[in-house]
Design a protein around this motif. Structure first.
Motif, PDB file in Angstrom:
ATOM      1  N   ARG A   7      -7.538   4.121   3.701  1.00 30.47           N
ATOM      2  CA  ARG A   7      -7.698   5.524   3.293  1.00 30.47           C
ATOM      3  C   ARG A   7      -7.519   6.450   4.498  1.00 30.47           C
ATOM      4  NH1 ARG A   7     -13.786   7.529   2.040  1.00 30.47           N
ATOM      5  NH2 ARG A   7     -14.652   7.319   4.112  1.00 30.47           N
ATOM      6  N   GLN A   8      -7.968   5.960   5.696  1.00 27.28           N
ATOM      7  CA  GLN A   8      -7.802   6.805   6.887  1.00 27.28           C
ATOM      8  C   GLN A   8      -6.351   6.799   7.344  1.00 27.28           C
ATOM      9  OE1 GLN A   8     -10.887   5.312   9.500  1.00 27.28           O
ATOM     10  NE2 GLN A   8     -11.999   7.235   9.377  1.00 27.28           N
ATOM     11  N   ASP A  61      -3.697   6.454   5.386  1.00 25.59           N
ATOM     12  CA  ASP A  61      -2.940   7.326   4.476  1.00 25.59           C
ATOM     13  C   ASP A  61      -3.207   8.784   4.814  1.00 25.59           C
ATOM     14  OD1 ASP A  61      -2.273   5.017   3.331  1.00 25.59           O
ATOM     15  OD2 ASP A  61      -3.508   5.225   1.533  1.00 25.59           O
ATOM     16  N   CYS A  62      -4.466   9.077   5.125  1.00 25.79           N
ATOM     17  CA  CYS A  62      -4.834  10.459   5.420  1.00 25.79           C
ATOM     18  C   CYS A  62      -4.092  10.935   6.673  1.00 25.79           C
ATOM     19  CB  CYS A  62      -6.340  10.528   5.623  1.00 25.79           C
ATOM     20  SG  CYS A  62      -6.913  12.127   6.168  1.00 25.79           S
ATOM     21  N   SER A 114     -10.145  11.901   3.980  1.00 25.68           N
ATOM     22  CA  SER A 114      -9.724  11.715   2.597  1.00 25.68           C
ATOM     23  C   SER A 114     -10.249  10.395   2.075  1.00 25.68           C
ATOM     24  CB  SER A 114      -8.198  11.712   2.522  1.00 25.68           C
ATOM     25  OG  SER A 114      -7.792  11.182   1.281  1.00 25.68           O
ATOM     26  N   CYS A 115     -10.434  10.330   0.740  1.00 26.35           N
ATOM     27  CA  CYS A 115     -10.871   9.053   0.170  1.00 26.35           C
ATOM     28  C   CYS A 115      -9.661   8.207  -0.199  1.00 26.35           C
ATOM     29  CB  CYS A 115     -11.733   9.300  -1.066  1.00 26.35           C
ATOM     30  SG  CYS A 115     -10.847  10.203  -2.344  1.00 26.35           S
ATOM     31  N   GLY A 116      -8.433   8.795  -0.047  1.00 33.26           N
ATOM     32  CA  GLY A 116      -7.233   7.979  -0.238  1.00 33.26           C
ATOM     33  C   GLY A 116      -6.763   7.857  -1.677  1.00 33.26           C
ATOM     34  N   HIS A 117      -7.326   8.641  -2.603  1.00 31.80           N
ATOM     35  CA  HIS A 117      -6.887   8.520  -4.005  1.00 31.80           C
ATOM     36  C   HIS A 117      -5.830   9.564  -4.336  1.00 31.80           C
ATOM     37  CE1 HIS A 117     -10.850   6.309  -4.527  1.00 31.80           C
ATOM     38  NE2 HIS A 117      -9.880   5.443  -4.614  1.00 31.80           N
ATOM     39  N   SER A 150       0.834  -1.207   0.000  1.00 31.00           N
ATOM     40  CA  SER A 150       0.000   0.000   0.000  1.00 31.00           C
ATOM     41  C   SER A 150       0.862   1.248   0.000  1.00 31.00           C
ATOM     42  CB  SER A 150      -0.869   0.018   1.251  1.00 31.00           C
ATOM     43  OG  SER A 150      -0.056   0.466   2.307  1.00 31.00           O
ATOM     44  N   LEU A 156      -3.205  13.855  -2.171  1.00 30.52           N
ATOM     45  CA  LEU A 156      -4.396  13.046  -1.851  1.00 30.52           C
ATOM     46  C   LEU A 156      -5.604  13.972  -1.889  1.00 30.52           C
ATOM     47  CD1 LEU A 156      -3.723  11.177   1.510  1.00 30.52           C
ATOM     48  CD2 LEU A 156      -4.311  10.096  -0.628  1.00 30.52           C
TER      49      LEU A 156
END
Length: 1752
Positions: free
Chosen positions: A1354-1355, A1357-1358, A1166-1169, A1065, A1125
């Motif tokens: 996603r959380q 990464d945020c 964030s949605c992580g994209h 990831s 992000l």
């Protein structure tokens, strides 16, 4: 000026008022001879002095004076003594009424029992319902529209349980006695006098039409020259029009105009100007001029103030009488007598006068006198009857007035019909005595004036005016329904006579509908104007229940049924008298039969879908069979006069029309025809339309030769030429057939075969087949569930409702289906019991084409799953009733056999597409039906079976053609390759034929020959099995081969793309502990530490990510291209412990220290994209450009607000408003020296002072500044380079993105315009980082998940991006600003004389402080060249803040001791002693402010619990900041969490050691913290004390039963207007406030903006920082709001017993709270996902975007 006058008036009156004595006045009245004149004079004198004394009415003083001067004398006179004692005596002697009579307010809950109510209008109020037996029954709950009343105690309204516990009648009291018996004759006379005078006064004043003078006897002694300009309500003009007009006319503000409009709407009138005549007249003319453009103008009158005053008091007087009669039934009865008494010359009674003037009065006056009628006449059974008779006498007049009236029905006197006509005895009395049924129908017909030449209704284009009128006329049908709703059990001759008279009138009405809206097929070009069709169908729908009810009335009495049948037949014959005009008779011959009929083509002539007379006759015909009248009194029935061809003609045309529309022959007639056909079959209309047409065909066919019937049918379907030609089987002229015509004919043949199936097979109506009424419902339910499992509400919608809104489904559902409960989403479903599947009929008559194909697919699939063959044979049918028995012969008549043979012949030699598979399928179905019929006859009949279908299908054709027999054709088709699908069905048919033959042989010969047939059947079956087995084997091998190929390809792919599968990831470091352990230089068993000099070192690894927009890969490097992000930043109060704190002024607010109540924070999600920054910028510019183009084209909002920087993530369409740059982990050098706390504090202090000096020098020197030379230079610590300008390690694109995200957070967090230079930008970024971590820590705790490893990536990464951004954001801003922030932050812990006003320790959230300190320190550390690593500083900060937090907890969170002293083990002893020592130290500093606690265990317990959330959040923070892998103990829930946390954070398990190791250093700090003046104030209760651990916020507790909420809402009045019940009461689920939504009265301005917003939107900003979760109580809907422009509706957490929500409370089933669903809403809120949820909802449903959410 007006105000001054207002003050003077009372003083002038005062002396007069003080000398006034009510007792004396009453005594004087007792003496006079002409009492009415005396009272009128009294009123003439005082009323204008009390009421209407200025522009603003003053209700308080008016009330008091009116009570004193006007009501008191009347009460004294009435009682003959002091009213307070007199009325009390009356009440004592009174027997309370058994009727409840509670009048419903708007929105109040009402309950109706579905088992016991006589009809749906019988309702109970909540109190009576809870005390009744019905709460255990199946009940329906609705909200009242206001105006009706509770039927508790009315024995005719309930089959059982007429009384609740409160109104249970007393057995002893003889309720028959006259209530007047208790009163003295004297009292009766006085009461009579008072009531007749006051009522007459009220009638005179309220029906008074002159604006400038008063009735005789009421002229005032002196007349003032003051007038009112009075505005009246109507239903034509909108609120907006009225507000706009008023602002122009009387130049008032918008707010005043809104208040005027609201009052006019509520009370029906309002004075908008006060002054002399000229002044008011001017306003009137402007209003009239402004509103007369589109429609008739608003009604305005200029009225003299004394007229208005008397009208005000007249209303008061009516209310007063209503109040007085509550004291005693006797008074009520006298009022009834007075009201209904005719005048001396037989003039109208006062009640009549009121009724007949109803439409002339304004809304408020009507409401008041209706209330009085309800509490008097309707509560007294004797007078209720007399009132009903008057009402019926005036009925026509009242309804005609109502048609012209422009008020809704709710405030019209006509709405009282529901109170009178629904009482069964009264309804019947009114029919017999007042001929009510005929009156209603005639009044109805009179109002529908438009007719064509034949006298049929003709509706013109539907204008708004006509629609309004037509809606009014429909209320008459409602009244007729009330009259007919309960069938009579015994009939009198008079009732028969009047009912049949009513029926005559009704048949006249139906005659006007017979054949209305005829259509003619368009050929050549498309129709230009869609003809009007809706009005006719509306009428049909409204009359559906009436027609059914009339049939039920007829069925309950045989003489009535016979007479009704006769009448209906004669009307039908009359309608058909023009039947043969211009239609030539022709003779049809086929198969040796011939029949005479007429030439008529549906595709060329006029045809109408409206045939109510034929359909009523069909219904009555079935009743003749059902009640067996047809067999018992055949001589009385006109059956000989029936001409079957005439009966079937029109219904058949109608069915052919449907078939031709299906075949596409009427395409050019537009949508109106398609809609008509749709409604003809629709569940709302079909009972009295399609179903009855089918019955009429069955009735006709049962009285005709089946061959004749079928020939007429072929002729009407325009197919006769195809089947009648001799070589029909060979094929009719194939060459010249146009492809379209062939296609059309194919469809028509299919439709015709389907119709034959229905005519023979539909026997589930009691009277046609020998069935019970519930069998019909059972069959409907089974066939609905054969399509798919359905929810309760879907089933109810698919079944026709009777007049009581019941479908009868509940009684049968459990026998045919099983119920599956729903989960957290979705709804409960009924699934068909397997045993019922064999009743499935593919050609069920209520299936639409779509339903049919779905059901077929579903049933075949089921059969395949069970390993059966997929044939869907026709089900076994019940027997016919004798009247319809001859229908069976249709199946074996020559014409049908010829048709079947022809189609089979075409199927054998398929060429040229002249046949279709569905045609064949229908033929096979018919064959199957005939075989089953024969099989049943053979089984059941003793004598010879007359039905010999098998014989006929075995015979070949006649000599000339010698065609094969049907059986032979079927055997040929069994092996035809193009009919795979139908093989199973054909096989089933042949098998059945064989078994029938065997049965016939068994009856004829000896039972020996039995085996042949058997064995043949068995061989067929064996072959069958073998064939199936072979196929299954083949399929298995093919599957295996495919699977092998797939796994080979997969392996190949993995080998080729090895490097893909090695990357994990975004955050490499989240890898599990084992992998990180291998990479770490420390030995494998060393504990993992995330902060401090002993921090576990992590090997640098390359981090490569892919951009979702350009799909390029990119390594994350500080000097590389920026990757970002998509993120969403929002303000949040989810963790707030103080919602009442006023929002700070964004310009002056200093957000450096977060208060522990977390009253408002900034959350980043964030949605992580991931995207390249330049790709994102290009994308965002494109979105902006598109938005500008869209604005020019059309003004629809999108679900995101581009001007605010919002966009949707390009991949997942998640709402975002900024981007976070992705940064690599910082490389940190491990330093050689590791100073302990004391030297480190000293160094930091020197650095701070050096910086402060440098900052002072840098400032421009102002004149009065002290000479800088005089300041001693403080020593700069070694290696600290003040002049050093650190280089930013980041590339330009990353720097740009750092600014972008920082500015976005600042803009949202403070609600200000973006300004990247503002010094508060970094503070908000650190705050957002801390707040987001805290909210995630809370979430994990609430959901009982472990601290690490359970977050979605996603959380994760945020969080890492946020934390790393926080540590880098100083590089983008001004260095000295960040250093100043650091200095101020440090001062909160270590006192600094330079820093003014640092907060007290109780006013700082310690986790926010720690995060800000650690992240801001980088700006100081970059100047430090001494080689001391950041790690040391981080650890020391952590120690300091942790000690401060422990002190904070000891000061605020130690509750009064509990007696439970736990026995502690040795290990805990030292903690307990230490914590006691520390607590006592604090007590020495603070004295009595802290209570005495002796238990160490207790204190340590508080500290441990209070500090845990902080430690967990800190672990998350340092984990993401330093990238150290997490210990496995924190990946699971369980014991050992405390030790693992402390170890990971490099803290001792006994946290108090932090204090005692450095006690000499920390003691003075501690003293400083405690001596801050605010600490004592806080502890003594001036500020808000936050105790730790902070409890998680939850949404409010909701009651289990929804009706409790409705009740709460119905008693909620609008907080602004006070009087009015709120129309849309809405509950905030966050704080529990009830709001008055969607109304003008509660709109407010927000933040000084011009535009006003509704109560909910305003509340979201006060309570939820712009996000709100509400429950709209009357709609049972959850409302999510975000900002002013975004919102969506969400499923409520209340479900009925069938697992369904009921939004809008339409179904009315009892609702109960579903805790799982409520938790789901709570989780969305805690996760900060409300805005995201709204975004997704608005993207999915564009209609949500257009709603003006800000007005809610």
């Amino acid at each position: 000026m007006a105000a001054a006058a207002d003050r003077e008036v009372p003083s002038a009156l005062c002396s007069e008022f003080l000398n006034f004595s009510a007792k004396d006045t009453a005594a004087k009245w007792l003496q006079v001879s002409d009492l009415p004149r005396e009272v009128y004079q009294h009123l003439a004198r005082y009323v204008p002095q009390i009421y209407c004394q200025g522009p603003n009415l003053n209700p308080q003083s008016e009330e008091l004076l009116a009570q004193l001067l006007l009501q008191s004398p009347l009460e004294w006179y009435l009682c003959g003594e002091d009213p307070s004692t007199g009325l009390a005596k009356l009440e004592q002697n009174n027997q309370p009424s058994q009727l409840c009579g509670h009048v419903f307010k708007v929105g109040e809950p009402t309950y109706s029992c579905r088992e016991c109510a006589a009809d749906p209008t019988c309702v109970l109020c909540m109190q009576c319902f809870l005390g009744s037996v019905h709460k255990e029954h199946r009940y329906r709950m609705t909200t009242s529209g206001g105006g009706g009343f509770c039927d508790c105690g009315d024995t005719e309204a309930w089959k059982e349980g007429s009384y609740c516990q409160k109104h249970e009648p007393n057995i002893s009291d003889s309720s028959q006695e006259d209530p007047l018996a208790h009163l003295s004759a004297d009292m009766i006379a006085r009461t009579y006098n008072v009531f007749s005078i006051v009522l007459k006064y009220a009638v005179d004043m309220l029906t008074w039409e002159k604006e400038d003078e008063l009735p005789q006897g009421l002229e005032p002694p002196e007349r003032a020259d003051t007038f009112y300009c009075m505005l009246f309500n109507d239903e034509v003009h909108t609120y907006e029009q009225v507000i706009y007009t008023l602002q122009k006319a009387v130049s008032c503000t918008q707010k005043e105009a809104v208040s005027f409009a609201t009052t006019v709407d509520r009370d029906g009138r309002k004075s908008v100007r006060y002054g002399d005549f000229q002044f008011c007249e001017q306003a009137k003319s402007i209003i009239v001029r402004n509103t007369s453009r589109q429609s008739k103008p608003l009604r305005v009158q200029v009225m003299h103030s004394s007229v208005v005053a008397h009208q005000c008091f007249a209303l008061k007087a009516l209310n007063w009488m209503g109040h007085i009669i509550r004291h005693s039934d006797a008074l009520r009865r006298i009022l009834c007598q007075v009201g209904l008494q005719k005048g001396p010359e037989g003039e109208d009674s006062m009640v009549d006068t009121f009724m007949l003037c109803d439409s002339k009065m304004w809304k408020g006056a009507r409401n008041v006198y209706h209330q009085l009628l309800m509490s008097s006449l309707l509560m007294d059974l004797k007078y209720k009857k007399l009132f009903a008779i008057q009402f019926a006498k005036n009925y026509r007049h009242l309804q005609t007035d109502f048609m012209e009236d422009d008020h809704e029905r709710l405030v019209s006197i006509t709405s009282l019909s529901v109170q009178l006509f629904t009482v069964p005895t009264m309804a019947r009395m009114l029919i017999t005595e007042e001929n009510l049924m005929t009156t209603i129908i005639r009044t109805f017909v009179d109002h529908l004036r438009h007719r064509d030449l034949q006298g049929r209704f003709q509706f013109e284009r539907y204008t708004a005016q006509q629609a309004f009128k037509f809606r009014r006329v429909q209320s008459l049908i409602g009244d007729l329904k009330y009259v007919l709703i309960s069938r009579p059990t015994e009939w009198s001759d008079k009732l028969r006579e009047k009912f049949l008279e009513g029926l005559d009138a009704f048949l006249e009405l139906l005659k006007c509908m017979q054949g209305m809206d005829p259509v003619v097929r368009q050929v050549g070009q498309h129709i230009e104007m869609e003809p009007e069709w809706e009005a006719a169908f509306t009428l049909q729908m409204k009359l559906t229940h009436i027609i059914s009810m009339i049939q039920e009335w007829c069925a309950s009495d045989e003489p009535v049924l016979i007479e009704a049948y006769r009448k209906c037949l004669s009307i039908l014959t009359h309608c058909h008298s023009g039947f043969t005009d211009g239609e030539q008779p022709i003779t049809l011959s086929m198969c040796g039969h011939s029949v005479d009929t007429i030439r008529y083509c549906v595709s060329q002539e006029k045809v109408s879908i409206h045939l109510p007379v034929s359909r009523l006759l069909a219904g009555l015909h079935v009743l003749l069979s059902k009640t067996e009248v047809a067999y018992r009194f055949p001589e009385q029935l006109p059956l000989s006069e029936l001409s079957p061809p005439m009966l079937i003609e029109h219904p058949l045309r109608c069915l052919v029309l449907c078939a031709q529309v299906h075949a596409g022959m009427w395409r050019r007639n537009g949508f109106s025809l398609v809609n008509q056909i749709y409604y003809y079959h629709n569940v709302k209309c079909r009972v009295e339309m399609f179903d009855k047409d089918l019955i009429m065909l069955q009735a006709g066919a049962s009285m005709m030769d089946p061959n004749h019937f079928l020939m007429i049918m072929l002729s009407r379907f325009e197919l006769f030429h195809i089947f009648s030609s001799l070589d029909g089987r060979k094929r009719y002229s194939r060459e010249n057939a146009n492809k379209d015509v062939v296609q059309q004919n194919n469809t028509l043949i299919e439709e015709m075969l389907h119709l034959i199936i229905m005519v023979v097979g539909e026997r589930f109506v009691a009277g046609i087949g020998q069935v019970h009424p519930c069998d019909e419902i059972k069959r409907e339910v089974i066939h609905q569930l054969c399509i798919r499992p359905m929810a309760h509400s879907e089933l109810v919608k698919a079944l026709p409702e009777n007049e009581n809104k019941e479908t009868g489904m509940e009684s049968v559902i459990d026998s045919v289906a099983s119920f599956k409960k729903p989960g957290v989403t979705g709804r409960g479903l009924y699934e068909l019991r397997p045993v019922c599947a064999k009743q499935f009929n593919l050609y069920f008559h209520h299936y639409s084409r779509a339903d049919q194909s779905k059901a077929e697919e579903a049933q075949r699939k089921l059969k395949r799953q069970h390993g059966e063959d997929t044939a869907l044979p026709p089900p076994v049918l019940p027997q016919y009733c004798p009247l319809f028995a001859s229908l069976v012969n249709l199946l074996q008549c020559d014409v049908l056999l010829s048709i079947l043979g022809t189609v089979l012949q075409w199927a054998v030699e398929p060429s040229g597409g002249h046949w279709s598979e569905s045609m064949l399928q229908r033929v096979l179905h018919l064959t199957g039906m005939a075989l089953l019929e024969e099989h049943q006859q053979l089984e059941n009949s003793e004598e010879e079976a007359t039905f010999n279908f098998t014989l006929k299908i075995s015979r070949p054709g006649e000599a000339p053609s010698n065609s094969a027999s049907i059986l032979a054709l079927l055997e040929t088709l069994q092996n035809a390759p193009h009919l795979e699908v139908h093989k199973d069905t054909i096989r089933w048919i042949l098998k059945t034929v064989a078994s029938i033959k065997t049965m016939r042989e068994r009856t004829v010969t000896t039972p020996v020959a039995d085996h042949g047939g058997q064995s043949q059947e068995e061989t067929v079956r064996d072959k069958d099995k073998a064939e199936r087995k072979r196929k299954a084997e083949m399929a298995r091998l093919r599957r295996e081969k495919i699977m092998a190929q797939m796994s080979e390809m997969q392996r190949h792919f993995i080998n080729e793309n090895k490097e893909l599968f090695q990357q994990t990831s975004l955050d490499e470091l989240e890898a599990s502990t084992s992998t990180s352990a291998e990479h770490s230089p420390t030995s494998a068993d060393a504990a993992l530490v995330c902060v401090g000099p002993r921090r576990t070192r992590v090997c640098e690894r390359k981090q490569v990510v892919t951009c979702i927009l350009c799909q390029e890969e990119q390594e994350i490097r500080p000097d590389g291209r920026a990757m970002v992000l998509a993120a969403f930043v929002q303000r949040s109060t989810v963790m707030s412990k103080n919602r009442h704190r006023p929002p700070p002024d964004p310009e002056k607010y200093d957000p450096l220290y977060m208060h522990p109540d977390l009253s408002i924070g900034t959350h980043t999600g964030s949605c992580g994209h991931i995207m390249h920054s330049h790709c994102w910028q290009r994308y965002f510019e494109a979105v902006q450009a598109k938005e500008q183009r869209r604005q020019q084209r059309l003004r629809v909002h999108t679900s995101y607000d581009v001007e605010n920087g919002e966009f949707l993530c390009p991949l997942c369409e998640c709402l975002s408003n900024t981007v976070i740059p992705l940064l690599p982990l910082k490389k940190t050098s491990s330093s050689c020296e590791q100073p302990t706390l004391a030297p480190w504090l000293k160094t930091i202090g020197q650095q701070v002072r050096a910086l402060q000096a440098a900052h002072r020098k840098a400032k421009p020197i102002s004149a009065e500044c002290v000479d800088t030379e005089s300041e001693p230079d403080c020593p700069v610590p070694e290696g600290f380079r003040l002049d050093h300008t650190p280089m930013s390690p980041y590339s330009d694109t990353i720097k740009e993105m750092l600014t972008t995200f920082g500015t976005a957070t600042y803009k949202v967090g403070l609600k200000v315009h973006p300004n990247e230079q503002d010094p508060r930008v970094p503070i908000l970024c650190w705050g957002s980082c801390a707040y987001t971590i805290q909210s995630i820590e809370r979430l994990l705790l609430d959901e009982e998940k472990p601290l690490f490893g359970s977050l979605p990536c996603r959380q994760d990464d945020c969080l890492s991006s946020l934390v790393r951004f926080g540590s880098a954001c100083w590089t983008a801003g001004c260095l000295s600003t960040v250093q100043t922030h650091f200095i101020r932050l440090l001062a909160a812990l270590v006192p600094d004389p330079e820093v003014k006003s640092s907060p007290c320790i109780l006013d700082v959230d310690m986790f926010h402080l720690l995060v800000s300190l650690v992240l801001s320190y980088s700006s100081v550390h970059c100047l430090d060249g001494s080689g001391v690593s950041v790690d040391v500083t981080q650890l020391h900060f952590l120690h300091l803040v942790t000690v401060a937090h422990m002190v904070q907890i000891l000061l605020t969170s130690v509750p009064v001791e509990t007696t439970m002293e736990q026995e502690s083990d040795e290990a805990d002893k030292e903690e307990e002693e230490a914590v006691c020592r520390l607590y006592n130290t604090l007590r020495t500093h603070l004295g009595s402010a802290l209570c005495d606690v002796s238990s160490g265990w207790h204190l340590w317990h508080c500290v441990k619990a209070g500090i845990l959330p902080y430690l967990r959040a800190t672990a998350l923070f340092f984990h993401h900041l330093n990238g150290v892998p997490t210990p496995p103990e924190l990946h699971v829930l369980g014991p050992g969490q405390w030790e693992a946390l402390c170890g990971y954070l490099h803290l001792p398990c006994n946290l108090l050691q932090l204090f005692y190791i450095h006690q000499d250093l920390l003691e003075p700090l501690l003293q400083g913290w405690c001596s801050h003046p605010d600490v004592k104030q806080c502890l003594q209760g001036s500020g808000t004390l936050i105790s730790f651990p902070r409890e998680s916020n939850q949404l409010i507790e909701l009651p289990d039963d929804y009706s409790a909420l409705i009740n709460q809402a119905s008693s909620f009045t609008c907080p602004k207007s006070g009087v009015d019940k709120s129309r849309a009461p809405t509950l905030c689920l966050v704080c529990g406030a009830m709001l008055c939504s969607q109304s003008y009265c509660c709109q407010t301005e927000l933040d000084g903006e011009k535009e006003e917003v509704g109560a909910c939107t305003a509340h979201t900003f006060a309570c939820g920082a712009g996000v709100g979760i509400f429950l709209r109580v009357r709609e049972s809907q959850v409302l999510f709001l975000a900002g002013k422009t975004k919102g969506c509706f969400y499923a409520p957490p209340y479900l009925d017993d069938y697992g369904e929500t009921d939004q809008g409370l339409r179904r009315g089933n009892p609702l109960h709270l579903c805790r799982e669903r409520y938790r789901k809403i709570q989780k969305l809120w805690r996760q900060h996902s409300i805005t995201e949820e709204i975004g997704h909802a608005q993207e999915a449903n564009q209609t949500l975007v257009g709603i003006d959410w800000q007005h809610l």
